[in-house]
Design a protein around this motif. Structure first.
Motif, PDB file in Angstrom:
ATOM      1  N   ILE A 151      -2.153 100.815 -11.851  1.00  0.00           N
ATOM      2  CA  ILE A 151      -1.485 100.269 -10.678  1.00  0.00           C
ATOM      3  C   ILE A 151      -0.048  99.961 -11.064  1.00  0.00           C
ATOM      4  CG2 ILE A 151      -1.337  98.263  -9.149  1.00  0.00           C
ATOM      5  CD1 ILE A 151      -4.329  98.115  -9.130  1.00  0.00           C
ATOM      6  N   TYR A 152       0.907 100.333 -10.192  1.00  0.00           N
ATOM      7  CA  TYR A 152       2.317 100.077 -10.472  1.00  0.00           C
ATOM      8  C   TYR A 152       3.074 100.005  -9.157  1.00  0.00           C
ATOM      9  CZ  TYR A 152       2.695 105.124  -9.701  1.00  0.00           C
ATOM     10  OH  TYR A 152       2.610 106.391  -9.168  1.00  0.00           O
TER      11      TYR A 152
ATOM     12  N   HIS B 202      -7.576  88.953  -8.984  1.00  0.00           N
ATOM     13  CA  HIS B 202      -6.652  89.738  -8.165  1.00  0.00           C
ATOM     14  C   HIS B 202      -7.335  90.300  -6.929  1.00  0.00           C
ATOM     15  CE1 HIS B 202      -3.533  90.558 -11.573  1.00  0.00           C
ATOM     16  NE2 HIS B 202      -3.352  89.413 -10.979  1.00  0.00           N
ATOM     17  N   LYS B 203      -8.585  90.703  -7.070  1.00  0.00           N
ATOM     18  CA  LYS B 203      -9.316  91.214  -5.908  1.00  0.00           C
ATOM     19  C   LYS B 203      -9.447  90.128  -4.838  1.00  0.00           C
ATOM     20  CE  LYS B 203     -12.018  94.822  -8.222  1.00  0.00           C
ATOM     21  NZ  LYS B 203     -13.384  95.333  -8.486  1.00  0.00           N
ATOM     22  N   LEU B 204      -9.721  88.904  -5.270  1.00  0.00           N
ATOM     23  CA  LEU B 204      -9.849  87.802  -4.314  1.00  0.00           C
ATOM     24  C   LEU B 204      -8.510  87.480  -3.656  1.00  0.00           C
ATOM     25  CD1 LEU B 204     -12.197  85.440  -6.357  1.00  0.00           C
ATOM     26  CD2 LEU B 204     -12.817  86.904  -4.429  1.00  0.00           C
ATOM     27  N   ILE B 205      -7.440  87.495  -4.452  1.00  0.00           N
ATOM     28  CA  ILE B 205      -6.106  87.232  -3.904  1.00  0.00           C
ATOM     29  C   ILE B 205      -5.724  88.311  -2.899  1.00  0.00           C
ATOM     30  CG2 ILE B 205      -3.644  87.159  -4.475  1.00  0.00           C
ATOM     31  CD1 ILE B 205      -4.434  85.860  -7.134  1.00  0.00           C
ATOM     32  N   ASN B 206      -6.010  89.579  -3.229  1.00  0.00           N
ATOM     33  CA  ASN B 206      -5.667  90.668  -2.328  1.00  0.00           C
ATOM     34  C   ASN B 206      -6.472  90.602  -1.034  1.00  0.00           C
ATOM     35  OD1 ASN B 206      -3.932  91.515  -4.298  1.00  0.00           O
ATOM     36  ND2 ASN B 206      -5.196  93.222  -5.004  1.00  0.00           N
TER      37      ASN B 206
ATOM     38  N   VAL C 200       0.249  92.013  -2.441  1.00  0.00           N
ATOM     39  CA  VAL C 200      -0.809  92.122  -3.446  1.00  0.00           C
ATOM     40  C   VAL C 200      -0.468  91.179  -4.599  1.00  0.00           C
ATOM     41  CG1 VAL C 200      -1.465  94.502  -2.918  1.00  0.00           C
ATOM     42  CG2 VAL C 200       0.320  94.068  -4.608  1.00  0.00           C
ATOM     43  N   GLY C 201      -1.478  90.782  -5.343  1.00  0.00           N
ATOM     44  CA  GLY C 201      -1.267  89.828  -6.427  1.00  0.00           C
ATOM     45  C   GLY C 201      -1.291  90.438  -7.802  1.00  0.00           C
ATOM     46  N   ASN C 202      -1.264  91.757  -7.892  1.00  0.00           N
ATOM     47  CA  ASN C 202      -1.527  92.411  -9.173  1.00  0.00           C
ATOM     48  C   ASN C 202      -0.398  92.329 -10.178  1.00  0.00           C
ATOM     49  OD1 ASN C 202      -3.198  93.902  -6.980  1.00  0.00           O
ATOM     50  ND2 ASN C 202      -4.224  94.395  -8.898  1.00  0.00           N
ATOM     51  N   LEU C 203       0.837  92.531  -9.751  1.00  0.00           N
ATOM     52  CA  LEU C 203       1.925  92.742 -10.701  1.00  0.00           C
ATOM     53  C   LEU C 203       2.977  91.650 -10.606  1.00  0.00           C
ATOM     54  CD1 LEU C 203       2.383  96.559 -10.070  1.00  0.00           C
ATOM     55  CD2 LEU C 203       1.239  95.511 -12.019  1.00  0.00           C
ATOM     56  N   SER C 204       3.828  91.574 -11.639  1.00  0.00           N
ATOM     57  CA  SER C 204       4.958  90.640 -11.631  1.00  0.00           C
ATOM     58  C   SER C 204       6.190  91.357 -12.171  1.00  0.00           C
ATOM     59  CB  SER C 204       4.643  89.411 -12.481  1.00  0.00           C
ATOM     60  OG  SER C 204       4.274  89.789 -13.797  1.00  0.00           O
ATOM     61  N   PRO C 205       6.639  92.428 -11.497  1.00  0.00           N
ATOM     62  CA  PRO C 205       7.771  93.203 -12.038  1.00  0.00           C
ATOM     63  C   PRO C 205       9.112  92.506 -11.929  1.00  0.00           C
ATOM     64  CG  PRO C 205       7.163  94.046  -9.888  1.00  0.00           C
ATOM     65  CD  PRO C 205       6.135  93.004 -10.243  1.00  0.00           C
ATOM     66  N   MET C 206       9.209  91.455 -11.102  1.00  0.00           N
ATOM     67  CA  MET C 206      10.502  90.824 -10.867  1.00  0.00           C
ATOM     68  C   MET C 206      10.623  89.441 -11.505  1.00  0.00           C
ATOM     69  SD  MET C 206      12.200  93.056  -9.157  1.00  0.00           S
ATOM     70  CE  MET C 206      13.554  92.156  -8.412  1.00  0.00           C
ATOM     71  N   HIS C 207       9.569  88.973 -12.143  1.00  0.00           N
ATOM     72  CA  HIS C 207       9.625  87.654 -12.771  1.00  0.00           C
ATOM     73  C   HIS C 207       8.711  87.640 -13.981  1.00  0.00           C
ATOM     74  CE1 HIS C 207       5.629  86.654 -11.124  1.00  0.00           C
ATOM     75  NE2 HIS C 207       6.061  87.237 -10.015  1.00  0.00           N
ATOM     76  N   SER C 208       8.931  86.680 -14.854  1.00  0.00           N
ATOM     77  CA  SER C 208       8.127  86.563 -16.069  1.00  0.00           C
ATOM     78  C   SER C 208       6.643  86.463 -15.704  1.00  0.00           C
ATOM     79  CB  SER C 208       8.555  85.314 -16.841  1.00  0.00           C
ATOM     80  OG  SER C 208       7.787  85.143 -17.997  1.00  0.00           O
TER      81      SER C 208
ATOM     82  N   TYR D 286       2.706  97.400 -14.952  1.00  0.00           N
ATOM     83  CA  TYR D 286       1.488  98.199 -14.778  1.00  0.00           C
ATOM     84  C   TYR D 286       0.253  97.342 -15.009  1.00  0.00           C
ATOM     85  CZ  TYR D 286       4.288 102.497 -15.203  1.00  0.00           C
ATOM     86  OH  TYR D 286       5.218 103.496 -15.025  1.00  0.00           O
ATOM     87  N   GLU D 287      -0.854  97.784 -14.405  1.00  0.00           N
ATOM     88  CA  GLU D 287      -2.197  97.349 -14.782  1.00  0.00           C
ATOM     89  C   GLU D 287      -3.044  98.597 -14.977  1.00  0.00           C
ATOM     90  OE1 GLU D 287      -3.581  94.633 -11.823  1.00  0.00           O
ATOM     91  OE2 GLU D 287      -2.295  92.999 -12.518  1.00  0.00           O
ATOM     92  N   PHE D 288      -4.096  98.491 -15.776  1.00  0.00           N
ATOM     93  CA  PHE D 288      -4.870  99.650 -16.196  1.00  0.00           C
ATOM     94  C   PHE D 288      -6.365  99.376 -16.052  1.00  0.00           C
ATOM     95  CE2 PHE D 288      -1.035  99.021 -18.615  1.00  0.00           C
ATOM     96  CZ  PHE D 288      -0.445 100.263 -18.724  1.00  0.00           C
ATOM     97  N   ASP D 289      -7.153 100.445 -16.065  1.00  0.00           N
ATOM     98  CA  ASP D 289      -8.596 100.287 -16.238  1.00  0.00           C
ATOM     99  C   ASP D 289      -9.068 101.292 -17.292  1.00  0.00           C
ATOM    100  OD1 ASP D 289      -8.769 102.736 -14.980  1.00  0.00           O
ATOM    101  OD2 ASP D 289      -9.838 102.006 -13.219  1.00  0.00           O
ATOM    102  N   LEU D 290     -10.352 101.308 -17.561  1.00  0.00           N
ATOM    103  CA  LEU D 290     -10.882 102.175 -18.611  1.00  0.00           C
ATOM    104  C   LEU D 290     -10.550 103.638 -18.344  1.00  0.00           C
ATOM    105  CD1 LEU D 290     -12.597 102.647 -21.139  1.00  0.00           C
ATOM    106  CD2 LEU D 290     -14.630 102.608 -19.661  1.00  0.00           C
ATOM    107  N   LEU D 291     -10.649 104.052 -17.092  1.00  0.00           N
ATOM    108  CA  LEU D 291     -10.378 105.442 -16.739  1.00  0.00           C
ATOM    109  C   LEU D 291      -8.933 105.832 -17.064  1.00  0.00           C
ATOM    110  CD1 LEU D 291     -11.642 107.982 -15.472  1.00  0.00           C
ATOM    111  CD2 LEU D 291     -10.854 107.163 -13.242  1.00  0.00           C
ATOM    112  N   SER D 292      -8.020 104.864 -16.974  1.00  0.00           N
ATOM    113  CA  SER D 292      -6.618 105.132 -17.324  1.00  0.00           C
ATOM    114  C   SER D 292      -6.524 105.734 -18.718  1.00  0.00           C
ATOM    115  CB  SER D 292      -5.796 103.838 -17.279  1.00  0.00           C
ATOM    116  OG  SER D 292      -5.884 103.186 -16.035  1.00  0.00           O
ATOM    117  N   PHE D 293      -7.248 105.134 -19.658  1.00  0.00           N
ATOM    118  CA  PHE D 293      -7.151 105.564 -21.054  1.00  0.00           C
ATOM    119  C   PHE D 293      -8.046 106.759 -21.361  1.00  0.00           C
ATOM    120  CE2 PHE D 293      -5.634 101.216 -21.032  1.00  0.00           C
ATOM    121  CZ  PHE D 293      -4.447 101.349 -21.723  1.00  0.00           C
ATOM    122  N   GLN D 294      -9.161 106.862 -20.668  1.00  0.00           N
ATOM    123  CA  GLN D 294     -10.012 108.035 -20.878  1.00  0.00           C
ATOM    124  C   GLN D 294      -9.284 109.304 -20.449  1.00  0.00           C
ATOM    125  OE1 GLN D 294     -13.394 106.701 -18.605  1.00  0.00           O
ATOM    126  NE2 GLN D 294     -14.526 106.077 -20.441  1.00  0.00           N
TER     127      GLN D 294
END
Length: 211
Positions: free
Chosen positions: A1-2, A159-163, A174-182, A187-195
């Protein structure tokens, strides 16, 4: 996710060139004997560890991981992109400056087939091209070596609950990322990302777990 488009600072130090005291609490300056112990134990099992094997900590921060890896019998090296963190690791945590490089992952150089174990903890979510970064690191790893990666999960229940809450109120937040603040997570990843990425770059996932 990005996010698309990605916010890009004029200089990476705009994000990470902050005083370490603003990013970490005083407790982080104290190295707990149990810190990173599970990961070290797993690494030794996967690579048939022998004392003196070489390890590399990418995104070394203040050097805590380097300290415990050395205590566990590894010959340890590290790299850190933040100038204040690099300086604090040497002055406060007494990291050997000959073992720690300061620079971006795209800039630093290491020999091919140099390391038995590489750790990339809480790093890939901050980089603009995680796949290209891994592709750069892989040649530094010896055949049969192990890379340990820790990233935020795109399947985190909170994050699922926040979304769900945002959707319930008719917003597109969405609550997943924080690209604009500390802490500047891009990005966020799951197992499939790396497989799937492993099929592209030539590595395989031998172990995984969710915290």
């Amino acid at each position: 996710i990005y996010s698309n488009p990605q916010p890009i600072p004029l200089n990476i130090q705009d994000h990470y060139g902050v005083p370490p005291e603003e990013y970490w609490t005083d407790e982080y300056l104290k190295v707990d004997s149990d810190y990173f112990s599970r990961e070290i134990k797993r690494s030794k099992e996967l690579i048939d560890f022998k004392p003196g094997m070489k390890a590399l900590d990418i995104g070394a921060g203040l050097g805590n991981c380097m300290i415990v890896l050395e205590a566990a019998g590894y010959e340890v090296y590290g790299m850190e992109p933040s100038v204040p963190f690099y300086e604090k690791a040497i002055s406060k945590m007494k990291i050997n400056p000959d073992r720690l490089k300061c620079g971006m992952l795209e800039e630093v150089e290491y020999p091919v087939n140099e390391f038995d174990f590489v750790t990339i903890g809480a790093v890939l979510e901050h980089l603009y091209d995680p796949s290209a970064s891994l592709q750069r690191v892989l040649p530094w790893l010896k055949p049969g070596g192990v890379i340990q990666i820790e990233v935020p999960s795109s399947r985190w229940l909170i994050h699922k609950l926040i979304n769900f809450y945002y959707r319930f109120w008719g917003t597109d937040y969405v609550g997943n990322l924080s690209p604009m603040h500390s802490p500047f997570h891009l990005y966020e990843f799951d197992l499939l990302s790396f497989q799937q990425n492993g099929m592209k770059l030539g590595y395989e996932v031998t172990f995984y777990e969710y915290y």
